[in-house]
Design an enzyme around this catalytic site. Structure first.
Site, mmCIF file in Angstrom:
data_model
loop_
_atom_site.group_PDB
_atom_site.id
_atom_site.type_symbol
_atom_site.label_atom_id
_atom_site.label_comp_id
_atom_site.label_asym_id
_atom_site.label_seq_id
_atom_site.Cartn_x
_atom_site.Cartn_y
_atom_site.Cartn_z
ATOM 1 N N THR A 27 0.877 -1.179 0.000
ATOM 2 C CA THR A 27 0.000 0.000 0.000
ATOM 3 C C THR A 27 0.910 1.224 0.000
ATOM 4 O O THR A 27 2.123 1.097 0.189
ATOM 5 C CB THR A 27 -0.890 0.035 1.254
ATOM 6 O OG1 THR A 27 -0.061 0.220 2.412
ATOM 7 C CG2 THR A 27 -1.685 -1.243 1.423
ATOM 8 N N ILE A 82 7.179 -2.615 7.131
ATOM 9 C CA ILE A 82 7.095 -1.154 7.199
ATOM 10 C C ILE A 82 7.851 -0.511 6.046
ATOM 11 O O ILE A 82 9.042 -0.735 5.845
ATOM 12 C CB ILE A 82 7.630 -0.645 8.562
ATOM 13 C CG1 ILE A 82 6.792 -1.235 9.702
ATOM 14 C CG2 ILE A 82 7.622 0.874 8.602
ATOM 15 C CD1 ILE A 82 5.305 -0.887 9.670
ATOM 16 N N LYS A 83 7.106 0.320 5.313
ATOM 17 C CA LYS A 83 7.700 1.053 4.198
ATOM 18 C C LYS A 83 8.253 2.370 4.724
ATOM 19 O O LYS A 83 7.516 3.150 5.348
ATOM 20 C CB LYS A 83 6.597 1.394 3.202
ATOM 21 C CG LYS A 83 6.647 0.630 1.915
ATOM 22 C CD LYS A 83 5.475 1.070 1.081
ATOM 23 C CE LYS A 83 5.679 0.795 -0.353
ATOM 24 N NZ LYS A 83 4.516 1.239 -1.129
ATOM 25 N N VAL A 84 9.546 2.594 4.476
ATOM 26 C CA VAL A 84 10.142 3.870 4.870
ATOM 27 C C VAL A 84 10.737 4.520 3.627
ATOM 28 O O VAL A 84 11.191 3.829 2.713
ATOM 29 C CB VAL A 84 11.240 3.686 5.951
ATOM 30 C CG1 VAL A 84 10.663 3.041 7.201
ATOM 31 C CG2 VAL A 84 12.411 2.891 5.436
#
Ligand code: E4P
Length: 218
Positions: A27, A82-84
Protein backbone atom coordinates in the site's frame (compact mmCIF):
# COMPACT_ATOMS: atom_id res chain seq x y z
CA UNK A 1 9.11 -13.73 -9.39
CA UNK A 2 6.28 -13.25 -6.90
CA UNK A 3 3.27 -11.08 -7.66
CA UNK A 4 2.06 -8.59 -5.06
CA UNK A 5 -1.02 -6.41 -5.46
CA UNK A 6 -0.37 -2.66 -5.20
CA UNK A 7 -3.69 -1.67 -3.66
CA UNK A 8 -5.49 -0.81 -0.42
CA UNK A 9 -8.91 -1.67 -1.86
CA UNK A 10 -10.48 -4.64 -0.07
CA UNK A 11 -12.60 -5.87 -2.96
CA UNK A 12 -9.61 -5.79 -5.32
CA UNK A 13 -7.48 -7.64 -2.76
CA UNK A 14 -10.24 -10.20 -2.09
CA UNK A 15 -10.70 -10.84 -5.83
CA UNK A 16 -6.96 -11.16 -6.58
CA UNK A 17 -6.50 -13.46 -3.56
CA UNK A 18 -9.27 -15.71 -4.92
CA UNK A 19 -7.23 -16.24 -8.10
CA UNK A 20 -4.49 -17.85 -6.02
CA UNK A 21 -1.76 -15.66 -7.50
CA UNK A 22 -1.19 -13.23 -4.67
CA UNK A 23 2.13 -13.34 -2.80
CA UNK A 24 1.50 -10.16 -0.81
CA UNK A 25 0.20 -6.58 -0.91
CA UNK A 26 1.82 -3.16 -0.98
CA UNK A 27 0.00 0.00 0.00
CA UNK A 28 1.09 3.62 -0.05
CA UNK A 29 -0.38 6.83 1.42
CA UNK A 30 -2.15 7.73 -1.85
CA UNK A 31 -3.82 4.32 -2.11
CA UNK A 32 -4.84 4.35 1.57
CA UNK A 33 -6.20 7.92 1.36
CA UNK A 34 -8.34 6.81 -1.60
CA UNK A 35 -10.08 4.23 0.64
CA UNK A 36 -10.64 6.60 3.61
CA UNK A 37 -11.24 5.43 7.18
CA UNK A 38 -8.89 4.26 9.89
CA UNK A 39 -5.57 2.95 8.55
CA UNK A 40 -4.72 0.34 11.25
CA UNK A 41 -8.24 -1.08 10.87
CA UNK A 42 -7.91 -1.23 7.07
CA UNK A 43 -4.48 -2.83 7.45
CA UNK A 44 -5.93 -5.50 9.73
CA UNK A 45 -8.63 -6.26 7.12
CA UNK A 46 -6.01 -6.53 4.38
CA UNK A 47 -3.93 -8.91 6.55
CA UNK A 48 -6.98 -11.13 7.00
CA UNK A 49 -7.31 -11.51 3.20
CA UNK A 50 -3.65 -12.15 2.36
CA UNK A 51 -1.14 -14.73 3.57
CA UNK A 52 2.09 -12.95 2.52
CA UNK A 53 3.72 -9.67 3.52
CA UNK A 54 1.65 -6.47 3.57
CA UNK A 55 3.60 -3.21 3.25
CA UNK A 56 2.34 -0.18 5.18
CA UNK A 57 4.07 3.18 4.91
CA UNK A 58 5.05 5.52 7.74
CA UNK A 59 4.68 9.27 7.29
CA UNK A 60 7.16 10.67 9.82
CA UNK A 61 10.26 12.44 8.54
CA UNK A 62 12.56 11.57 11.44
CA UNK A 63 13.65 8.08 12.42
CA UNK A 64 12.21 8.21 15.94
CA UNK A 65 8.80 9.20 14.55
CA UNK A 66 8.97 6.53 11.85
CA UNK A 67 9.79 3.84 14.42
CA UNK A 68 6.94 4.96 16.69
CA UNK A 69 4.45 4.74 13.78
CA UNK A 70 6.00 1.45 12.66
CA UNK A 71 5.51 -0.16 16.07
CA UNK A 72 1.81 0.71 15.98
CA UNK A 73 1.33 -0.58 12.43
CA UNK A 74 3.39 -3.72 13.07
CA UNK A 75 1.24 -4.54 16.09
CA UNK A 76 -1.53 -5.37 13.59
CA UNK A 77 0.27 -8.60 12.72
CA UNK A 78 3.55 -10.28 11.81
CA UNK A 79 2.74 -9.95 8.08
CA UNK A 80 3.17 -6.18 8.24
CA UNK A 81 6.30 -4.81 6.56
CA UNK A 82 7.09 -1.15 7.20
CA UNK A 83 7.70 1.05 4.20
CA UNK A 84 10.14 3.87 4.87
CA UNK A 85 11.29 6.52 2.40
CA UNK A 86 14.78 6.44 0.89
CA UNK A 87 16.28 9.13 3.13
CA UNK A 88 19.04 9.07 5.73
CA UNK A 89 16.36 9.11 8.46
CA UNK A 90 14.54 6.29 6.69
CA UNK A 91 17.70 4.18 6.73
CA UNK A 92 18.31 4.99 10.40
CA UNK A 93 14.85 3.62 11.10
CA UNK A 94 15.61 0.43 9.12
CA UNK A 95 18.37 -0.44 11.60
CA UNK A 96 16.11 0.24 14.57
CA UNK A 97 13.23 -1.74 13.06
CA UNK A 98 15.56 -4.67 12.50
CA UNK A 99 16.48 -4.64 16.20
CA UNK A 100 12.75 -4.74 17.00
CA UNK A 101 12.19 -7.68 14.64
CA UNK A 102 10.10 -5.56 12.25
CA UNK A 103 10.72 -5.99 8.52
CA UNK A 104 11.30 -2.96 6.28
CA UNK A 105 10.67 -1.96 2.68
CA UNK A 106 12.69 1.05 1.50
CA UNK A 107 10.48 2.86 -0.97
CA UNK A 108 10.86 5.65 -3.55
CA UNK A 109 14.12 4.23 -4.89
CA UNK A 110 15.18 5.67 -8.24
CA UNK A 111 18.90 4.90 -8.53
CA UNK A 112 21.44 2.10 -8.10
CA UNK A 113 23.23 3.98 -5.30
CA UNK A 114 20.00 4.41 -3.33
CA UNK A 115 19.38 0.66 -3.62
CA UNK A 116 22.94 -0.10 -2.49
CA UNK A 117 22.58 2.18 0.57
CA UNK A 118 19.25 0.58 1.50
CA UNK A 119 20.75 -2.91 1.18
CA UNK A 120 23.76 -2.00 3.30
CA UNK A 121 21.43 -0.63 5.99
CA UNK A 122 19.77 -4.05 6.04
CA UNK A 123 16.44 -3.40 4.29
CA UNK A 124 14.38 -6.57 3.81
CA UNK A 125 12.77 -5.18 0.66
CA UNK A 126 13.77 -2.37 -1.70
CA UNK A 127 11.28 -0.82 -4.11
CA UNK A 128 12.59 0.82 -7.30
CA UNK A 129 9.77 2.71 -9.06
CA UNK A 130 9.72 1.69 -12.71
CA UNK A 131 6.83 3.70 -14.15
CA UNK A 132 7.83 6.99 -12.55
CA UNK A 133 11.34 6.60 -14.02
CA UNK A 134 9.93 5.81 -17.46
CA UNK A 135 7.78 8.94 -17.16
CA UNK A 136 11.02 10.94 -16.90
CA UNK A 137 12.43 9.34 -20.04
CA UNK A 138 14.66 6.95 -18.05
CA UNK A 139 14.62 3.14 -18.29
CA UNK A 140 13.06 1.72 -15.10
CA UNK A 141 13.43 -1.94 -16.08
CA UNK A 142 17.12 -1.41 -16.88
CA UNK A 143 17.63 -0.06 -13.35
CA UNK A 144 15.98 -3.18 -11.90
CA UNK A 145 18.29 -5.37 -14.04
CA UNK A 146 21.36 -3.44 -12.86
CA UNK A 147 20.36 -3.68 -9.18
CA UNK A 148 19.37 -7.36 -9.32
CA UNK A 149 22.48 -8.39 -11.28
CA UNK A 150 24.81 -6.67 -8.82
CA UNK A 151 22.96 -7.83 -5.70
CA UNK A 152 23.13 -11.45 -6.85
CA UNK A 153 26.85 -11.30 -7.65
CA UNK A 154 27.65 -9.42 -4.40
CA UNK A 155 25.45 -11.70 -2.26
CA UNK A 156 23.25 -8.83 -1.00
CA UNK A 157 20.13 -10.31 0.50
CA UNK A 158 17.52 -7.53 0.24
CA UNK A 159 14.64 -8.54 -2.02
CA UNK A 160 13.83 -6.26 -4.93
CA UNK A 161 10.19 -5.26 -5.43
CA UNK A 162 9.67 -3.69 -8.85
CA UNK A 163 7.07 -1.01 -8.11
CA UNK A 164 5.15 1.64 -10.04
CA UNK A 165 4.23 -0.96 -12.65
CA UNK A 166 1.98 0.56 -15.30
CA UNK A 167 1.34 -2.19 -17.85
CA UNK A 168 1.76 -5.92 -18.56
CA UNK A 169 4.99 -5.32 -20.50
CA UNK A 170 6.55 -3.86 -17.35
CA UNK A 171 5.81 -7.18 -15.61
CA UNK A 172 7.63 -9.11 -18.36
CA UNK A 173 10.56 -6.69 -18.29
CA UNK A 174 11.09 -6.80 -14.53
CA UNK A 175 10.77 -10.61 -14.48
CA UNK A 176 13.53 -10.79 -17.12
CA UNK A 177 15.53 -8.27 -15.07
CA UNK A 178 15.49 -10.67 -12.12
CA UNK A 179 13.16 -8.85 -9.70
CA UNK A 180 12.10 -10.98 -6.74
CA UNK A 181 8.65 -9.38 -6.73
CA UNK A 182 6.52 -7.20 -9.02
CA UNK A 183 3.87 -5.21 -7.20
CA UNK A 184 1.09 -4.70 -9.68
CA UNK A 185 -2.08 -2.55 -9.71
CA UNK A 186 -5.33 -4.52 -9.99
CA UNK A 187 -6.03 -3.29 -13.53
CA UNK A 188 -2.66 -4.57 -14.74
CA UNK A 189 -3.12 -7.91 -12.97
CA UNK A 190 -6.43 -8.30 -14.83
CA UNK A 191 -4.80 -7.35 -18.15
CA UNK A 192 -2.26 -10.15 -17.60
CA UNK A 193 -5.05 -12.70 -18.14
CA UNK A 194 -5.98 -11.38 -21.52
CA UNK A 195 -5.03 -12.88 -24.86
CA UNK A 196 -7.33 -12.71 -27.92
CA UNK A 197 -6.40 -16.28 -28.87
CA UNK A 198 -7.65 -17.52 -25.49
CA UNK A 199 -11.02 -15.79 -26.06
CA UNK A 200 -11.17 -17.09 -29.63
CA UNK A 201 -10.21 -20.59 -28.47
CA UNK A 202 -12.96 -20.64 -25.81
CA UNK A 203 -15.56 -19.38 -28.32
CA UNK A 204 -14.52 -22.03 -30.86
CA UNK A 205 -14.60 -24.88 -28.31
CA UNK A 206 -18.03 -23.72 -27.08
CA UNK A 207 -19.40 -23.58 -30.62
CA UNK A 208 -18.01 -27.03 -31.51
CA UNK A 209 -19.32 -28.53 -28.24
CA UNK A 210 -22.76 -27.04 -28.82
CA UNK A 211 -22.96 -28.82 -32.18
CA UNK A 212 -22.63 -32.23 -30.46
CA UNK A 213 -26.08 -33.83 -29.95
CA UNK A 214 -27.15 -33.74 -26.24
CA UNK A 215 -27.15 -37.51 -25.79
CA UNK A 216 -23.51 -37.87 -26.88
CA UNK A 217 -22.29 -35.44 -24.23
CA UNK A 218 -23.09 -37.65 -21.24
C1 E4P B 1 4.89 0.73 -4.51
O1 E4P B 1 5.08 0.20 -3.44
C2 E4P B 1 4.06 1.91 -4.73
O2 E4P B 1 2.89 1.80 -3.93
C3 E4P B 1 3.54 2.03 -6.14
O3 E4P B 1 3.98 0.98 -6.95
C4 E4P B 1 3.61 3.39 -6.72
O4 E4P B 1 3.11 3.36 -8.04
P1 E4P B 1 2.71 4.67 -8.87
O5 E4P B 1 3.96 5.28 -9.40
O6 E4P B 1 1.83 4.16 -9.96
O7 E4P B 1 1.99 5.58 -7.90
Amino acid sequence: MQLFLDSANLSEIREAASWGVLGGVTTNPTLVAREGGDFPRLLAEICRLVHGPVSAEVMGTEAAEMVREARELASVGSQVVIKVPMTSEGLKSVIQLQALGIRSNVTLVFSFNQALLAARAGADYISPFIGRLDDQGADGAALVAEICGFFRSAGLESRIIAASIRNPLHVVQVARAGAHVATVPFAVLRQMFVHPLTDLGIARFQADWNRVPEKKKN
